[in-house]
Design a protein around this motif. Structure first.
Motif, PDB file in Angstrom:
ATOM      1  N   GLU A 218      -0.015 -11.639   8.404  1.00 47.06           N
ATOM      2  CA  GLU A 218       1.025 -10.739   7.934  1.00 47.06           C
ATOM      3  C   GLU A 218       1.803 -10.183   9.118  1.00 47.06           C
ATOM      4  O   GLU A 218       1.309 -10.154  10.258  1.00 47.06           O
ATOM      5  N   LYS A 219       2.985  -9.708   8.846  1.00 44.23           N
ATOM      6  CA  LYS A 219       3.762  -9.025   9.863  1.00 44.23           C
ATOM      7  C   LYS A 219       3.134  -7.665  10.153  1.00 44.23           C
ATOM      8  O   LYS A 219       2.241  -7.206   9.447  1.00 44.23           O
ATOM      9  N   PHE A 220       3.603  -7.021  11.195  1.00 44.15           N
ATOM     10  CA  PHE A 220       3.113  -5.687  11.520  1.00 44.15           C
ATOM     11  C   PHE A 220       3.396  -4.735  10.351  1.00 44.15           C
ATOM     12  O   PHE A 220       4.487  -4.735   9.783  1.00 44.15           O
ATOM     13  N   LYS A 221       2.380  -3.948   9.998  1.00 45.68           N
ATOM     14  CA  LYS A 221       2.505  -2.967   8.933  1.00 45.68           C
ATOM     15  C   LYS A 221       2.272  -1.570   9.503  1.00 45.68           C
ATOM     16  O   LYS A 221       1.445  -1.382  10.395  1.00 45.68           O
ATOM     17  N   TYR A 222       3.003  -0.590   8.945  1.00 42.70           N
ATOM     18  CA  TYR A 222       2.901   0.793   9.422  1.00 42.70           C
ATOM     19  C   TYR A 222       2.161   1.627   8.386  1.00 42.70           C
ATOM     20  O   TYR A 222       2.396   1.513   7.178  1.00 42.70           O
ATOM     21  N   ASN A 223       1.228   2.457   8.870  1.00 47.10           N
ATOM     22  CA  ASN A 223       0.321   3.199   8.006  1.00 47.10           C
ATOM     23  C   ASN A 223       0.365   4.694   8.312  1.00 47.10           C
ATOM     24  O   ASN A 223       0.476   5.102   9.474  1.00 47.10           O
ATOM     25  N   LEU A 224       0.228   5.491   7.256  1.00 46.02           N
ATOM     26  CA  LEU A 224       0.088   6.937   7.385  1.00 46.02           C
ATOM     27  C   LEU A 224      -1.109   7.347   6.538  1.00 46.02           C
ATOM     28  O   LEU A 224      -1.204   6.975   5.362  1.00 46.02           O
ATOM     29  N   ALA A 225      -2.052   8.088   7.142  1.00 48.91           N
ATOM     30  CA  ALA A 225      -3.281   8.451   6.442  1.00 48.91           C
ATOM     31  C   ALA A 225      -3.571   9.944   6.610  1.00 48.91           C
ATOM     32  O   ALA A 225      -3.222  10.551   7.635  1.00 48.91           O
ATOM     33  N   PHE A 226      -4.219  10.502   5.600  1.00 50.22           N
ATOM     34  CA  PHE A 226      -4.668  11.895   5.630  1.00 50.22           C
ATOM     35  C   PHE A 226      -6.151  11.915   5.308  1.00 50.22           C
ATOM     36  O   PHE A 226      -6.592  11.333   4.311  1.00 50.22           O
ATOM     37  N   ARG A 227      -6.924  12.583   6.156  1.00 52.16           N
ATOM     38  CA  ARG A 227      -8.376  12.684   5.979  1.00 52.16           C
ATOM     39  C   ARG A 227      -8.789  14.149   5.975  1.00 52.16           C
ATOM     40  O   ARG A 227      -8.190  14.968   6.671  1.00 52.16           O
ATOM     41  N   THR A 228      -9.842  14.447   5.214  1.00 51.29           N
ATOM     42  CA  THR A 228     -10.307  15.826   5.147  1.00 51.29           C
ATOM     43  C   THR A 228     -11.782  15.878   4.799  1.00 51.29           C
ATOM     44  O   THR A 228     -12.413  14.849   4.485  1.00 51.29           O
ATOM     45  N   GLY A 229     -12.350  17.070   4.830  1.00 50.28           N
ATOM     46  CA  GLY A 229     -13.753  17.301   4.519  1.00 50.28           C
ATOM     47  C   GLY A 229     -14.163  18.659   5.049  1.00 50.28           C
ATOM     48  O   GLY A 229     -13.316  19.481   5.423  1.00 50.28           O
ATOM     49  N   ILE A 230     -15.465  18.914   5.079  1.00 50.31           N
ATOM     50  CA  ILE A 230     -15.981  20.151   5.668  1.00 50.31           C
ATOM     51  C   ILE A 230     -17.108  19.788   6.623  1.00 50.31           C
ATOM     52  O   ILE A 230     -17.804  18.794   6.438  1.00 50.31           O
ATOM     53  N   ASN A 231     -17.290  20.621   7.655  1.00 50.60           N
ATOM     54  CA  ASN A 231     -18.396  20.437   8.588  1.00 50.60           C
ATOM     55  C   ASN A 231     -18.709  21.757   9.280  1.00 50.60           C
ATOM     56  O   ASN A 231     -18.081  22.792   9.008  1.00 50.60           O
ATOM     57  N   TYR A 244      -8.875  18.771   8.897  1.00 51.53           N
ATOM     58  CA  TYR A 244      -7.783  17.926   8.429  1.00 51.53           C
ATOM     59  C   TYR A 244      -7.403  16.966   9.558  1.00 51.53           C
ATOM     60  O   TYR A 244      -7.322  17.372  10.727  1.00 51.53           O
ATOM     61  N   VAL A 245      -7.179  15.717   9.212  1.00 56.75           N
ATOM     62  CA  VAL A 245      -6.803  14.704  10.197  1.00 56.75           C
ATOM     63  C   VAL A 245      -5.585  13.951   9.673  1.00 56.75           C
ATOM     64  O   VAL A 245      -5.588  13.460   8.547  1.00 56.75           O
ATOM     65  N   ILE A 246      -4.561  13.887  10.486  1.00 54.23           N
ATOM     66  CA  ILE A 246      -3.366  13.102  10.170  1.00 54.23           C
ATOM     67  C   ILE A 246      -3.334  11.918  11.129  1.00 54.23           C
ATOM     68  O   ILE A 246      -3.409  12.097  12.349  1.00 54.23           O
ATOM     69  N   SER A 247      -3.233  10.724  10.568  1.00 48.56           N
ATOM     70  CA  SER A 247      -3.249   9.505  11.385  1.00 48.56           C
ATOM     71  C   SER A 247      -2.025   8.661  11.100  1.00 48.56           C
ATOM     72  O   SER A 247      -1.637   8.478   9.940  1.00 48.56           O
ATOM     73  N   ALA A 248      -1.427   8.147  12.163  1.00 49.04           N
ATOM     74  CA  ALA A 248      -0.321   7.191  12.053  1.00 49.04           C
ATOM     75  C   ALA A 248      -0.694   5.984  12.904  1.00 49.04           C
ATOM     76  O   ALA A 248      -1.055   6.138  14.079  1.00 49.04           O
ATOM     77  N   PHE A 249      -0.638   4.798  12.294  1.00 44.70           N
ATOM     78  CA  PHE A 249      -1.049   3.622  13.049  1.00 44.70           C
ATOM     79  C   PHE A 249      -0.348   2.374  12.531  1.00 44.70           C
ATOM     80  O   PHE A 249       0.204   2.347  11.426  1.00 44.70           O
ATOM     81  N   VAL A 250      -0.395   1.351  13.359  1.00 48.44           N
ATOM     82  CA  VAL A 250       0.173   0.058  13.010  1.00 48.44           C
ATOM     83  C   VAL A 250      -0.974  -0.933  12.888  1.00 48.44           C
ATOM     84  O   VAL A 250      -1.986  -0.821  13.589  1.00 48.44           O
ATOM     85  N   ASP A 251      -0.838  -1.885  11.952  1.00 48.20           N
ATOM     86  CA  ASP A 251      -1.871  -2.915  11.835  1.00 48.20           C
ATOM     87  C   ASP A 251      -1.242  -4.298  11.834  1.00 48.20           C
ATOM     88  O   ASP A 251      -0.081  -4.474  11.454  1.00 48.20           O
ATOM     89  N   LYS A 252      -2.033  -5.262  12.282  1.00 50.99           N
ATOM     90  CA  LYS A 252      -1.599  -6.667  12.299  1.00 50.99           C
ATOM     91  C   LYS A 252      -2.741  -7.513  11.759  1.00 50.99           C
ATOM     92  O   LYS A 252      -3.796  -7.654  12.379  1.00 50.99           O
ATOM     93  N   ARG A 253      -2.544  -8.036  10.536  1.00 49.86           N
ATOM     94  CA  ARG A 253      -3.548  -8.911   9.953  1.00 49.86           C
ATOM     95  C   ARG A 253      -3.325 -10.318  10.475  1.00 49.86           C
ATOM     96  O   ARG A 253      -2.264 -10.914  10.261  1.00 49.86           O
ATOM     97  N   PHE A 341      -3.080  -1.681  -5.236  1.00 52.87           N
ATOM     98  CA  PHE A 341      -1.645  -1.913  -5.446  1.00 52.87           C
ATOM     99  C   PHE A 341      -1.044  -2.820  -4.367  1.00 52.87           C
ATOM    100  O   PHE A 341      -0.189  -2.412  -3.582  1.00 52.87           O
ATOM    101  N   ASP A 342      -1.540  -4.061  -4.332  1.00 51.34           N
ATOM    102  CA  ASP A 342      -1.046  -5.052  -3.377  1.00 51.34           C
ATOM    103  C   ASP A 342      -1.166  -4.584  -1.933  1.00 51.34           C
ATOM    104  O   ASP A 342      -0.280  -4.800  -1.102  1.00 51.34           O
ATOM    105  N   ASP A 343      -2.270  -3.912  -1.629  1.00 53.12           N
ATOM    106  CA  ASP A 343      -2.601  -3.445  -0.277  1.00 53.12           C
ATOM    107  C   ASP A 343      -1.649  -2.371   0.246  1.00 53.12           C
ATOM    108  O   ASP A 343      -1.608  -2.115   1.461  1.00 53.12           O
ATOM    109  N   ARG A 368       0.473   2.180   3.157  1.00 52.94           N
ATOM    110  CA  ARG A 368       0.748   1.091   4.097  1.00 52.94           C
ATOM    111  C   ARG A 368       2.121   0.511   3.790  1.00 52.94           C
ATOM    112  O   ARG A 368       2.350  -0.041   2.711  1.00 52.94           O
ATOM    113  N   LEU A 369       3.029   0.647   4.728  1.00 52.87           N
ATOM    114  CA  LEU A 369       4.401   0.170   4.540  1.00 52.87           C
ATOM    115  C   LEU A 369       4.528  -1.310   4.872  1.00 52.87           C
ATOM    116  O   LEU A 369       3.955  -1.780   5.857  1.00 52.87           O
TER     117      LEU A 369
END
Length: 369
Positions: A218-231, A244-253, A341-343, A368-369
């Motif tokens: 696949e071509k490069f894909k751009y991702n935005l993720a939000f993670r949370t919990g308690i500790n 709270y964790v905000i992540s922005a990353f690129v992936d290459k399959r 939903f189609d990845d 995932r864009l």
């Protein structure tokens, strides 16, 4: 009449073809007994290693036979669910019951099976400052658990019955959900029986020439993720806090099995804010003002091992912004991700740690864009 007989004949011929196109869902059941020992990975749990844990494992396996392409690529694995009960044979640790999701992978002509399971465990006797202060391993009733099982396997020896034996490694930890959290690792020998419910009608393994894995990319894909919990920090009684964790990353399959990732994490860990205040008062020799920034920014690289819509996530990161020196600047993330939903949409459960020292279990969603 001739037309009727012709249509009827075509229908009879077609029925076996249609039945072959329908996916079958063979199932096997397993029951194991195990006997082991708690490994002393931390000096702080030495006093709770007094006996040899025993227990049983019950498993439900959904067998695959190559109906879907991903099953053939991984040598027809199983997936299923496990129920495990462990008596830790220590008055402070008590007993534990866990439920897991698992995958089985087969090697050496299917005589060797490797199982990896991830789940949740209920511990009967966690730490209590009044009634069980000696339990330095588990700070809460609910624990995160991972187990690894390697077995010699012989299935369907006689009328669906089979036998297996090997070793099991079971890890319990609450990932700093609540202090204390020194965790335990049980190494055990196990043996048991299996029963294949559909042994008379079990389908033959489908073998066909699939497209080369490297041709799927696949071509490069751009991702935005939000993670949370308690500790909670390691200071007992300081209290649980959200993060709270905000992540922005690129992936290459690059093929069916592998995806490479690189990106940035921004951490808002409220327990660090409270820990900084506490240490500035309790340990003035540290030279803390109490106003140090608790936020962190990390850059990471990673890999996703894909099988069907599920991926095993592994990442290694480095805090480029680290104003308060907590643990160390290198961190890692391990866990599972499920695509929808189609990845384009994904959900994930991951463990954020500093090498073997867990900081938090993260529950995340992303796009995932």
């Amino acid at each position: 009449m001739k037309h009727f007989l012709l249509k009827f004949t075509v229908l009879l011929i077609s029925l076996p073809i249609f039945s072959q196109e329908k996916e079958l869902k063979p199932v096997s059941l397993e029951a194991d007994f195990f006997y082991g020992t708690i490994l002393e990975h931390n000096f702080d749990i030495q006093h709770v290693i007094t006996g040899h844990p025993t227990g049983f494992i019950l498993s439900f396996n959904r067998k695959t036979y190559g109906f879907n392409e991903w099953e053939r690529r991984y040598n027809y694995p199983d997936w299923g669910f496990t129920l495990a009960h462990q008596n830790l044979h220590n008055e402070f640790l008590g007993k534990a019951v866990g439920v897991y999701g698992h995958f089985n992978w087969y090697f050496l002509n299917r005589y060797l099976m490797l199982r990896v399971g991830q789940g949740v465990v209920y511990a009967s006797d966690p730490f209590n400052p009044d009634t069980n202060y000696n339990n330095s391993a588990y700070g809460s009733h609910l624990l995160s658990s991972t187990f690894l099982k390697g077995n010699f396997v012989r299935e369907n020896i006689w009328k669906g019955l089979g036998f297996h034996a090997g070793f099991t490694l079971i890890h319990y930890s609450n990932a700093n959900l609540k202090a204390p959290n020194n965790s335990t690792n049980t190494f055990a020998l196990n043996a048991g029986l299996s029963y294949q419910l559909d042994y008379k009608e079990f389908p033959e393994y489908i073998k066909k020439e699939d497209s080369l894995s490297r041709t799927y990319a696949e071509k490069f894909k751009y991702n935005l993720a939000f993670r949370t919990g308690i500790n909670e920090s390691d200071v007992i009684g300081l209290g649980q806090e959200p993060f709270y964790v905000i992540s922005a990353f690129v992936d290459k399959r690059i093929n069916y099995k592998s995806t490479f990732t690189a990106g940035v994490d921004i951490y808002f860990s409220m327990f660090l804010k409270e820990l900084i205040k506490y240490r500035s008062i309790a340990y003035p020799e540290d030279g803390l003002s109490g106003d140090e920034d608790y936020k962190r920014v990390g850059a990471f690289i990673g890999h996703e091992w894909r099988f069907n819509k599920v991926a095993f996530v592994s990442q290694l990161g480095y805090y480029v912004y680290w104003p308060y020196e907590f643990e160390n600047r290198v961190y890692n993330r391990l866990g599972l991700k499920r695509y929808f939903f189609d990845d384009k949409v994904f959900a994930a459960i991951t463990l954020h740690a500093h090498w073997a020292k867990a900081e938090a279990v993260e529950f995340g969603i992303g796009y995932r864009l």
